[in-house]
Design a protein around this motif. Structure first.
Motif, short mmCIF file in Angstrom:
data_model
loop_
_atom_site.label_atom_id
_atom_site.label_comp_id
_atom_site.label_asym_id
_atom_site.label_seq_id
_atom_site.Cartn_x
_atom_site.Cartn_y
_atom_site.Cartn_z
N ILE B 21 40.78 -57.27 -34.91
CA ILE B 21 41.03 -55.98 -34.28
C ILE B 21 41.74 -56.12 -32.94
O ILE B 21 42.76 -55.46 -32.69
CB ILE B 21 39.70 -55.21 -34.15
CG1 ILE B 21 39.15 -54.97 -35.57
CG2 ILE B 21 39.90 -53.91 -33.41
CD1 ILE B 21 37.81 -54.32 -35.62
N ILE B 22 41.19 -56.98 -32.09
CA ILE B 22 41.79 -57.10 -30.76
C ILE B 22 43.23 -57.62 -30.83
O ILE B 22 44.12 -57.07 -30.16
CB ILE B 22 40.90 -57.96 -29.84
CG1 ILE B 22 39.57 -57.23 -29.63
CG2 ILE B 22 41.58 -58.22 -28.51
CD1 ILE B 22 38.53 -58.01 -28.88
N PRO B 23 43.50 -58.63 -31.66
CA PRO B 23 44.91 -59.05 -31.77
C PRO B 23 45.81 -57.90 -32.23
O PRO B 23 46.93 -57.75 -31.71
CB PRO B 23 44.85 -60.16 -32.81
CG PRO B 23 43.47 -60.70 -32.70
CD PRO B 23 42.60 -59.54 -32.36
N ALA B 24 45.31 -57.09 -33.14
CA ALA B 24 46.13 -55.97 -33.62
C ALA B 24 46.42 -55.01 -32.47
O ALA B 24 47.53 -54.51 -32.31
CB ALA B 24 45.42 -55.24 -34.75
N PHE B 25 45.39 -54.76 -31.66
CA PHE B 25 45.58 -53.87 -30.52
C PHE B 25 46.57 -54.48 -29.52
O PHE B 25 47.46 -53.81 -29.02
CB PHE B 25 44.23 -53.60 -29.87
CG PHE B 25 44.33 -52.81 -28.59
CD1 PHE B 25 44.70 -51.46 -28.60
CD2 PHE B 25 44.08 -53.40 -27.36
CE1 PHE B 25 44.79 -50.73 -27.43
CE2 PHE B 25 44.17 -52.68 -26.19
CZ PHE B 25 44.53 -51.34 -26.22
N PRO B 30 49.94 -55.48 -25.02
CA PRO B 30 49.65 -56.84 -24.55
C PRO B 30 49.07 -56.87 -23.14
O PRO B 30 48.49 -57.86 -22.73
CB PRO B 30 51.01 -57.53 -24.61
CG PRO B 30 52.01 -56.45 -24.68
CD PRO B 30 51.37 -55.24 -25.26
N ASP B 31 49.24 -55.78 -22.41
CA ASP B 31 48.79 -55.80 -21.03
C ASP B 31 47.31 -55.47 -20.89
O ASP B 31 46.75 -55.53 -19.81
CB ASP B 31 49.61 -54.80 -20.21
CG ASP B 31 49.54 -53.42 -20.83
OD1 ASP B 31 49.40 -53.34 -22.08
OD2 ASP B 31 49.60 -52.42 -20.09
N ILE B 32 46.66 -55.10 -21.98
CA ILE B 32 45.23 -54.78 -21.88
C ILE B 32 44.42 -55.84 -22.61
O ILE B 32 44.56 -56.03 -23.81
CB ILE B 32 44.93 -53.38 -22.48
CG1 ILE B 32 45.77 -52.34 -21.73
CG2 ILE B 32 43.44 -53.08 -22.36
CD1 ILE B 32 45.61 -50.95 -22.30
N ALA B 290 43.26 -47.49 -19.07
CA ALA B 290 43.38 -48.47 -20.15
C ALA B 290 42.37 -48.16 -21.24
O ALA B 290 42.65 -48.26 -22.44
CB ALA B 290 43.17 -49.87 -19.60
N ALA B 291 41.17 -47.77 -20.83
CA ALA B 291 40.13 -47.49 -21.80
C ALA B 291 40.56 -46.35 -22.72
O ALA B 291 40.34 -46.39 -23.93
CB ALA B 291 38.83 -47.13 -21.07
N LYS B 292 41.18 -45.34 -22.12
CA LYS B 292 41.62 -44.20 -22.95
C LYS B 292 42.70 -44.62 -23.92
O LYS B 292 42.74 -44.17 -25.07
CB LYS B 292 42.10 -43.06 -22.06
CG LYS B 292 40.91 -42.30 -21.49
CD LYS B 292 41.33 -41.00 -20.84
CE LYS B 292 40.08 -40.20 -20.47
NZ LYS B 292 40.34 -39.23 -19.42
N VAL B 293 43.56 -45.50 -23.46
CA VAL B 293 44.59 -46.03 -24.36
C VAL B 293 43.92 -46.69 -25.56
O VAL B 293 44.27 -46.46 -26.71
CB VAL B 293 45.48 -47.05 -23.61
CG1 VAL B 293 46.40 -47.76 -24.60
CG2 VAL B 293 46.29 -46.35 -22.51
N SER B 300 43.13 -44.02 -34.28
CA SER B 300 44.31 -44.02 -35.13
C SER B 300 43.98 -44.49 -36.55
O SER B 300 43.00 -45.20 -36.75
CB SER B 300 45.37 -44.95 -34.54
OG SER B 300 44.92 -46.29 -34.67
N PRO B 301 44.77 -44.09 -37.53
CA PRO B 301 44.56 -44.54 -38.91
C PRO B 301 44.68 -46.06 -39.02
O PRO B 301 44.01 -46.68 -39.85
CB PRO B 301 45.70 -43.86 -39.68
CG PRO B 301 46.11 -42.71 -38.82
CD PRO B 301 45.84 -43.09 -37.41
N GLU B 302 45.48 -46.64 -38.16
CA GLU B 302 45.65 -48.10 -38.21
C GLU B 302 44.32 -48.78 -38.01
O GLU B 302 43.91 -49.68 -38.75
CB GLU B 302 46.64 -48.56 -37.14
CG GLU B 302 46.84 -50.06 -37.15
CD GLU B 302 47.55 -50.56 -35.90
OE1 GLU B 302 47.95 -49.76 -35.04
OE2 GLU B 302 47.70 -51.80 -35.80
N PHE B 303 43.60 -48.33 -36.94
CA PHE B 303 42.31 -48.92 -36.68
C PHE B 303 41.36 -48.68 -37.85
O PHE B 303 40.63 -49.56 -38.29
CB PHE B 303 41.70 -48.33 -35.40
CG PHE B 303 40.30 -48.80 -35.14
CD1 PHE B 303 40.06 -50.01 -34.48
CD2 PHE B 303 39.20 -48.05 -35.57
CE1 PHE B 303 38.76 -50.44 -34.27
CE2 PHE B 303 37.90 -48.49 -35.36
CZ PHE B 303 37.68 -49.69 -34.70
#
Ligand SMILES: Nc1ncnc2c1ncn2[C@@H]1O[C@H](COP(=O)(O)OP(=O)(O)OP(=O)(O)O)[C@@H](O)[C@H]1O
Ligand SMILES: Nc1ncnc2c1ncn2[C@@H]1O[C@H](COP(=O)(O)OP(=O)(O)OP(=O)(O)O)[C@@H](O)[C@H]1O
Ligand SMILES: [Mg+2]
Ligand SMILES: [Mg+2]
Lengths: 331, 394, 305, 279, 331
Positions: B21-25, B30-32, B290-293, B300-303
């Protein structure tokens, strides 16, 4: 019951050999006193006899039976420890009575026995105290009391009177002698006190560095010591050792007891008085001589000698002992 | 570069977050930097509350459904996310578990729900010639047959941990009797009582289960039950859909699933499709932007696709349908189409007071199965407890 | 005893570090929390309610039923420790302190190992062993022909608490053992030797000489057991969960407090009632400790050797 | 001690009792350890089977070593335990000495005050403690844990040590006073060495809860760099699925350091430490 | 430095008064010996002087300064405990050196001082042992060594030689005397040994039941006791007490020391010999008489007397002491 036989008993702590082959026979009912310099192994030997310490070698026989592996409790003996080892949680009475209670003796009898011992040792008023509330001498008396209430066949006493005052010491000594007589018990007794040793003992064992130097009756040791060590150890003040050569006597060393050295004008040995000790009933005069060093003269009664004055000494030849270079007695 | 820390009770998911999950995000942001920092589930609530009170909690907070999170929101620990763009992807029902009672504010982004049902050992069923049951009668007939055969323990469940009895028992089969949302809402409104027959019925069913459980089920723990089933020693397992991924790796036999049986063939079936997990934001987070991002992305459907496929059995609440690979998961989710979904009866509003209805239900369910309390007594006790503090029930 | 008049600064120096650290990190937070027991949430926010929470705890039948149930269970838990753990611990220490006992260090370590284990392991392994499913306990009982005695102990209301108490005994018997062992070691050899000479050997030596001398340590382990048991929590928690099943039969004050204070599952934490329970526990334990400090300890003579 | 003082019968009985209890004590540990070397399937298929040869499986250990920095966790646990222990023993012994040696006003009350800490579970103070640490910027530092454990260990240490300090002979301390030793020197050079068995005992009691504690690491120092081994092992305890191989492996490994510490301390339990001191 | 002054010092343990108002002056550099029966309060008094016990009443002055509230460590004195009180965890060397180390003395000097003390007390070979590995006498010597390495101005010795053998006892006694001379230190010394008391003391304090009975030089006490208690306590064997009336002497009781009682045919007192103790250099003859009871006769040298034989005794009138019914001396 009560005869003891030690056969080549040895004991080592780690690598140090403390008892180096002791052979000793103590007949039933005998009163045997161990003497010897501090650290020579008296307490250790006592502890081996008691079974508190394993002998590293040799046999311990009680009444002819080897007891090396018999538990102390089964050896039926009582011991007074040099360090007292009182039960801190018990009163004086209970300290003395515990062994009897354990043996199932009736309450009334225990009471009688402890009362008797307390009377003997002037402990009556202290019976309800605990050891922490006692003086050194009182503790020592409790320790003695604990041993004697049990009246076993063999007693082991390790310097039982060392902290008592003279009067009490004499009294207790007499009690112990009486106990010995009355019970016919065998007793082994360690002391540094010449008087105790001389008056109590049937047999004195002189130990030195884990070995028996000489065994014999008090007067035997006093009058017929085997070597300089025994000669010097028995009798207080110590025997004087003079150079035989300078006196024209035989052997290397000539021993003469302070009571057999007299101050006589014109005597063969001359010296200066370095110190005088007045003890009331007797007087000790210390005389510095050449080549014999400091000699002690013991005089009965009170005497006045000025320090640094010159005196001549005389020996009673019949009372002199002769020793060879190794300290062995020449007879 | 900001770092976001996620508080979670999902120790189980650590690898999924780290590897998937985190890599996908990060591919998009990349900045978060995101750190998934779970704690043991049993301690999660206590730990989280302490950290929030003292101000040392992470930026993102995994939300328990209903009152636990509502309380945090009311205390000002959770930020209001009503206006978050991603929220638009969720239905009102999906959001209801993380809303104020009046629905005016939403404070967590829904992540997943879990569905109850029964997983069975398909090999065993085939071996014994048992058809997958749909009605109560078939259900007990199947159990009887397994019991008579003796090779398998009919049903793997224990009462040692209590929650098994309540969650996989009571809340699994219950909706069928109290008719899902209808009964649940009526109870909240005070129109039905727990002593009503439709609420006692599930307990009566549970009482019957006793005979089909293994020896010493009283001391059987939840992991024991799981192991009994996956080692092939039990034939039926009253389940939650979360078991799917674990069972897939552990069982070496074919598995199937069936929904809670209905009283008579053709009756409407009800399932518990329970909103279970969401994620919100620490109101005091210094990295709110950042948290809201991140939260937006979670909406999102991706997640949804990533998460549902990584964790088969945790079904997405996203309005966009998610394509799932796992057959067992597909089976579970297919019931959404056939049956009426509801959530666990005790979760919303009714467990706010003391005694706590959910906890009492655990206790009562276990007692009923063990036979130490009759269904009627248990129901009465629950009703009395509820009525003692819940006004509509007084 | 040193004399009294000059200010004895060293006393302050000896006490200061402990008192400071302890006060700052323990007492202030703890009493800050206990203070909460006098407050509660009302309709208009949190307010002072005096002893209202305690009135609820003891007056409201639901709260008081839970409380008395937990207290009763706790008392039983404690009783088992006193009757089983401590005697076993003392006996083991007494045997271990036999002079010249071979492998004593091994035994001592072995007996202490369970105490080292984390509760997670203890809970897991005992549940595994006692489980009716995986067959260890039934199997072992079968070997000795007592299989019929087996029951799913942890799942039965009538056995669960006792079983857990015995597990706890198993785990913690090392503690009284260590303490008593240390106390036994400080008895001088000569006193024991004197006892040997007096014919007081073996068990009577233990009863008549050693036991009186270690009574203060037994007092300590008793009060530590008391305090420990009334604060116990972890074992029940890992074995039976916070709801302390079956049917609260293993609920003790610690689990009751945890559930109330921190909340559990859907139950929200209630620091106010939680603190009230903690206050009640504190009162009980304090009472016990005071009874010990002022009633028992002063009567147990300590002997300097 | 003499062999004449040990009877074979009694020795035999002693060994019999000790072996029995040793078996009872070690059996569950044995079960734990053998199962840590098995796969999950093997654990539950036959929990008593030895992990040799067909059941042998290191999956637990490999999982543990793969997941997180286990050696780092060990190190953190070690630092926290040893440093806390040091302060508990030092401060605790000092306070115990003051309480047991001197009569001063409020002596008993202070003793009681210091004992309060064992009467309330320190967990209750969590929020306040966490606030202190947040204020002090100590969150996610080992210092925070050390402070808490020091405070937590003190009451018990003071309680036990003051009891043992009372058994140190007054004559001995007095001999020190006469020798011109300050009260500090008496404490450090005379009393401390003589209460070594008690210190070791307290050390062991204090160390175990510190080593096994989960709560405060979780709250005060959950960050990866400061995680303790117990907290590190928790990662395998999931909501629904617990990775028992890994938990058993991690916790079996975690026994070793405490066992070593225990062995070190228990060597201080020496017979006759005060022998020969007083007549 | 070193002068001691006790003013009405009292001490109670609970309700029992153990020291009942002791007044005592010890001049600087004086050697003062406390004697008295076991339990009379000697150790307690010593501990009060050391500051180890608080006096219940009265003042303790050191060099004119009231020190009741001064800590022991500040009083600059050394003490040998009756119970030794060795540090069990330290070797003999460290036991002796601890005080110096504490005082910040250089290592080399400590080594020198301990070596010297060890030499003096024949402890050289034991320097690396711990107390548990020592014999009773060795422990006592370590305790003495610990006191003397420090060379303070005031020494307190509580029966320091009680467990030593005669030779060592004499040697150590002489060392202590030398120490006293060399350092000019004040010494307070408790002993039960007559010889020690008589030879060491400048001043003997006779205590009885917490009270001072008499203070004086050894010969003063020996020759001029104030009462029967002191007369009986000083001198060993104990003074004989005879009924004055039967002898035609004044007072109630007539005291005569054993060395002043002679066996003389035709002497005025006749009795039977009940017991004879031969000590080598002297002989003690116990004679049972009417109405005086058992009397002790001390004879110099060896003598043979038959038990149960009848003898007559003669007193030296000039050596007789007369006491009234309360035991007070009549002069
Ligand atoms: N802590 C105490 N509690 C009660 N009485 C005590 C305590 N210490 C000593 N005593 C008593 O005080 C008296 C004096 O004791 P002290 O030790 O001074 O005697 P002592 O003259 O030194 O005797 P000894 O020659 O036997 O050593 C004794 O009768 C003793 O029993
Ligand atoms: N546990 C031990 N370890 C090593 N050496 C010891 C031990 N116990 C005694 N010794 C040594 O053994 C020797 C004999 O000791 P023991 O106690 O028998 O002497 P003692 O003759 O009783 O002396 P004292 O008259 O001084 O009491 C001494 O040199 C002593 O140092
Ligand atoms: Mg000796
Ligand atoms: Mg004394």
């Amino acid at each position: 019951m009560g005869a003891l036989d030690l056969k080549s008993v040895t004991k080592s702590f780690g690598t140090t050999e403390v008892i180096k082959g002791v052979n000793l026979e103590v007949a039933e009912g005998e009163f045997c006193v161990f003497v010897g310099p501090s650290g020579c192994g008296k307490s250790t030997l006592l502890r081996i006899i008691a079974g508190l310490e394993d002998a590293s070698g040799g046999d311990i026989l009680l009444d002819g039976k080897r007891v090396n592996d018999v538990a102390p409790a089964k050896r039926e003996l009582a011991m007074v420890f040099q360090s007292y080892a009182l039960y801190p949680h018990l009163t004086v009475r209970d300290n003395m009575g515990l062994a009897l209670k354990q043996a199932g003796v009736a309450k009334a009898e225990i009471l009688k026995a402890t009362d008797k011992a307390a009377g003997m040792l002037s402990l009556e008023r202290l019976l309800d105290r605990r050891p922490a509330e006692l003086s050194g001498g009182q503790r020592q008396r409790v320790a003695i009391g604990r041993a004697i209430v049990r009246t076993p066949k063999l007693f082991l006493f390790d310097e039982p009177l060392s902290n008592l005052d003279a009067a009490l010491r004499v009294a207790t000594r007499i009690e112990i002698a009486r106990l010995h007589r009355d019970l016919g018990a065998t007793m082994i007794y360690v002391t540094h006190d010449q008087v105790e040793a001389m008056t109590l003992a049937d047999k004195i064992v002189v130990l030195r560095d884990g070995r028996v130097e000489q065994v014999g009756s008090p007067m035997r040791l006093y009058n017929d010591p085997d070597n300089t060590f025994v000669a010097g150890f028995i009798g207080s003040p110590q025997m004087n050792f003079l150079k035989s050569a300078a006196l024209g006597q035989m052997g290397e060393t000539t021993g003469i007891r302070p009571e057999h050295l007299n101050i006589r004008h014109g005597g063969p040995i001359s010296g200066t008085i370095s110190h005088v000790e007045k003890l009331g009933g007797e007087t000790l005069v210390y005389v510095r001589t050449e080549p014999h060093g400091l000699l002690t003269v013991r005089l009965f009664g009170e005497h006045d000698y000025g320090v640094d004055s010159t005196v001549q000494l005389d020996i009673e030849p019949s009372r002199a002992f002769h020793f060879d270079a190794d300290g062995k007695r020449l007879r | 570069q900001t770092t976001l820390t996620i508080e979670s009770w999902r120790n189980d998911d650590l690898l999924i977050w780290q590897d998937t999950i985190i890599p996908a995000f990060n591919a998009q942001h990349p900045d978060i930097n995101v750190v998934f920092s779970p704690s043991a589930p049993a301690e999660y609530n206590a730990v989280l509350n302490s950290k929030l009170s003292a101000g040392s909690a992470g930026d993102l907070i995994t939300c328990r459904p209903f009152d636990a999170s509502l309380e945090l929101f009311n205390q000002g620990h959770l930020a209001d996310l009503t206006d978050l763009a991603g929220m638009a992807n969720f239905s009102d029902v999906a959001k209801s578990a993380w809303q104020t009672d009046d629905g005016s504010a939403t404070f967590c982004v829904p992540m997943a729900s879990v569905i109850h049902g029964f997983i069975y050992n398909a090999d065993a069923f085939a071996e014994l010639g048992i058809e997958v049951p749909t009605t109560e009668a078939e259900f007990y007939a199947a159990l009887d047959k397994i019991k008579a055969d003796g090779t398998y323990i009919p049903m793997a469940m224990g009462t040692n941990d209590q929650w098994e009895a309540a969650t996989m028992g009571y809340n699994n089969i219950g909706p069928t009797y109290w008719k899902g949302e209808e009964g649940r809402k009526a109870l909240i409104a005070g129109e039905q009582k727990l002593t009503d027959p439709q609420w006692v019925a599930p307990f009566e069913q549970l009482a019957k289960w006793k005979d089909y459980l293994g020896d010493g089920f009283e001391a059987q723990t939840y992991p024991d039950s799981q192991n009994l089933f996956t080692l092939g020693r039990a034939a039926v397992y009253p389940a939650g859909s979360w078991e799917i991924s674990g069972f897939n790796t552990q069982a070496d036999f074919k598995m199937g699933a069936f929904a809670p049986p209905v009283a008579a063939a053709g009756d409407t079936c009800y399932i518990s499709d329970h909103t279970d997990i969401a994620i919100g934001m620490n109101a005091k987070s210094p990295n709110a932007e950042a948290a809201k991002v991140f939260l937006d992305w979670v909406g999102s459907p991706e997640f949804a696709t990533l998460y549902a496929n990584a964790l088969p059995g945790f079904f997405s609440l996203n309005s966009t349908p998610v394509e799932m690979q796992d057959p067992l998961a597909q089976e579970f989710v297919s019931w959404r189409g056939k049956c009426e979904p509801t959530i666990r009866s005790t979760y919303q509003i009714l467990s706010r007071g003391t005694p706590n209805l959910e906890n009492e239900t655990w206790n009562a369910s276990a007692n009923v199965i063990r036979g130490s309390e009759t269904p009627a007594d248990a129901a009465k006790r629950l009703q009395d407890g509820l009525a003692s503090w819940y006004d509509p029930q007084k | 005893m040193a004399s009294k008049k000059p200010v004895r600064w060293h006393i302050a120096v000896f006490l200061a570090p402990a008192v400071l650290v302890y006060t700052a990190i323990m007492i202030i937070p703890l009493f800050g929390t206990l203070n909460l027991s006098l407050f509660n949430k009302g309709p208009d926010g949190v307010g002072f309610v005096g002893l209202g929470n305690f009135a609820t705890l003891f007056g409201d039948p639901r709260w008081s039923a839970s409380f008395w149930n937990a207290l009763g269970n706790n008392a039983w838990f404690f009783l088992i420790h006193m009757l089983v753990q401590n005697p076993i611990g003392i006996a083991l220490a007494a045997i271990l302190s036999t002079p010249r006992l071979r492998m004593a260090a091994f035994y001592r370590t072995a007996i202490f190992v369970p105490t080292i284990l984390s509760f997670v392991i203890v809970g897991f392994v005992w549940k595994l062993i006692l489980s009716p499913i995986w067959g260890i306990a039934p199997g072992l009982l079968d070997i000795v022909g007592l299989k019929t005695l087996f029951a799913p102990w942890l799942g039965r209301e009538e056995y669960a608490l006792t079983t857990l108490a015995l597990i706890s005994v198993w785990q913690f018997v090392g503690i009284p053992m260590m303490l008593i062992y240390a106390a036994l070691l400080s008895i001088p050899d000569e006193i024991l030797e004197a006892a040997e000479m007096d014919g007081i050997t073996g068990s009577s030596q233990f009863w008549k000489i050693k036991l009186p001398l270690i009574l203060p340590s037994i007092g300590i382990i008793s009060i530590l057991t008391f305090v420990g048991n009334f604060n116990a929590f972890d074992l029940i928690y890992v074995a039976q969960g916070a709801l302390a099943g079956p049917d609260f039969s293993t609920d003790i004050l610690g689990t009751f407090l945890y559930r109330t204070f921190f909340g559990f599952q859907l139950q929200l934490g209630d620091p106010y009632m939680g603190s009230a329970i903690a206050g009640a526990m504190f009162g009980i334990i304090l009472l016990g400790v005071c009874v010990y400090l002022f009633g028992i300890q002063t009567r147990l003579r300590r002997y300097q050797f | 001690m003499a062999k004449s003082r040990s009877s074979t019968g009694r020795t035999f009985a002693a060994h019999a009792i000790l072996i029995t209890w040793t078996v009872i004590a070690l059996f569950p540990v044995f079960v734990t350890v053998i199962n840590s070397f098995k796969s999950r399937r093997a654990i539950f298929a036959d929990p008593l089977a030895l992990p040799w040869p067909e059941h042998f499986d290191l999956v637990g250990y490999t999982t543990v070593l793969k997941q997180g920095d286990f050696f780092g966790y060990f190190q953190n646990s070690m630092i926290v335990t040893v440093v806390s222990l040091f302060f508990v023993l030092l401060f605790g012994a000092m306070a115990a000495f003051a309480l047991s040696e001197y009569r001063f006003k409020g002596n008993t009350l202070l003793g009681l005050y210091l004992a309060l800490g064992i009467m309330i579970p320190i967990r209750l103070g969590t929020v306040a403690i966490l606030q202190i640490m947040v204020a002090g910027g100590l969150v996610n530092t080992l210092t925070a844990l050390i402070l808490v454990y020091t405070a937590q260990g003190l009451p018990l240490a003071v309680f036990i040590l003051s009891e043992f300090m009372k058994t140190v002979s007054d004559d001995l301390k007095n001999a020190g006073r006469i020798d011109g030793l300050s009260e500090y020197a008496i404490f450090f050079t005379l009393v401390l060495p003589l209460v070594r068995p008690a210190m070791a005992t307290v050390a062991v009691f204090t160390m175990i809860p510190i080593w096994n504690d989960l709560w405060f690491p979780l709250i005060l120092a959950p960050a990866e760099e400061v995680k303790t081994i117990t907290l590190g092992s928790q990662i395998f305890i999931g909501q629904f699925v617990t990775n028992w191989n890994a938990v058993l492996a991690a916790l079996s490994l975690a026994i070793l350091p405490v066992l070593v510490l225990y062995l070190i301390f228990s060597r201080q339990l020496i017979r006759g430490i005060t022998a020969g001191a007083v007549k």
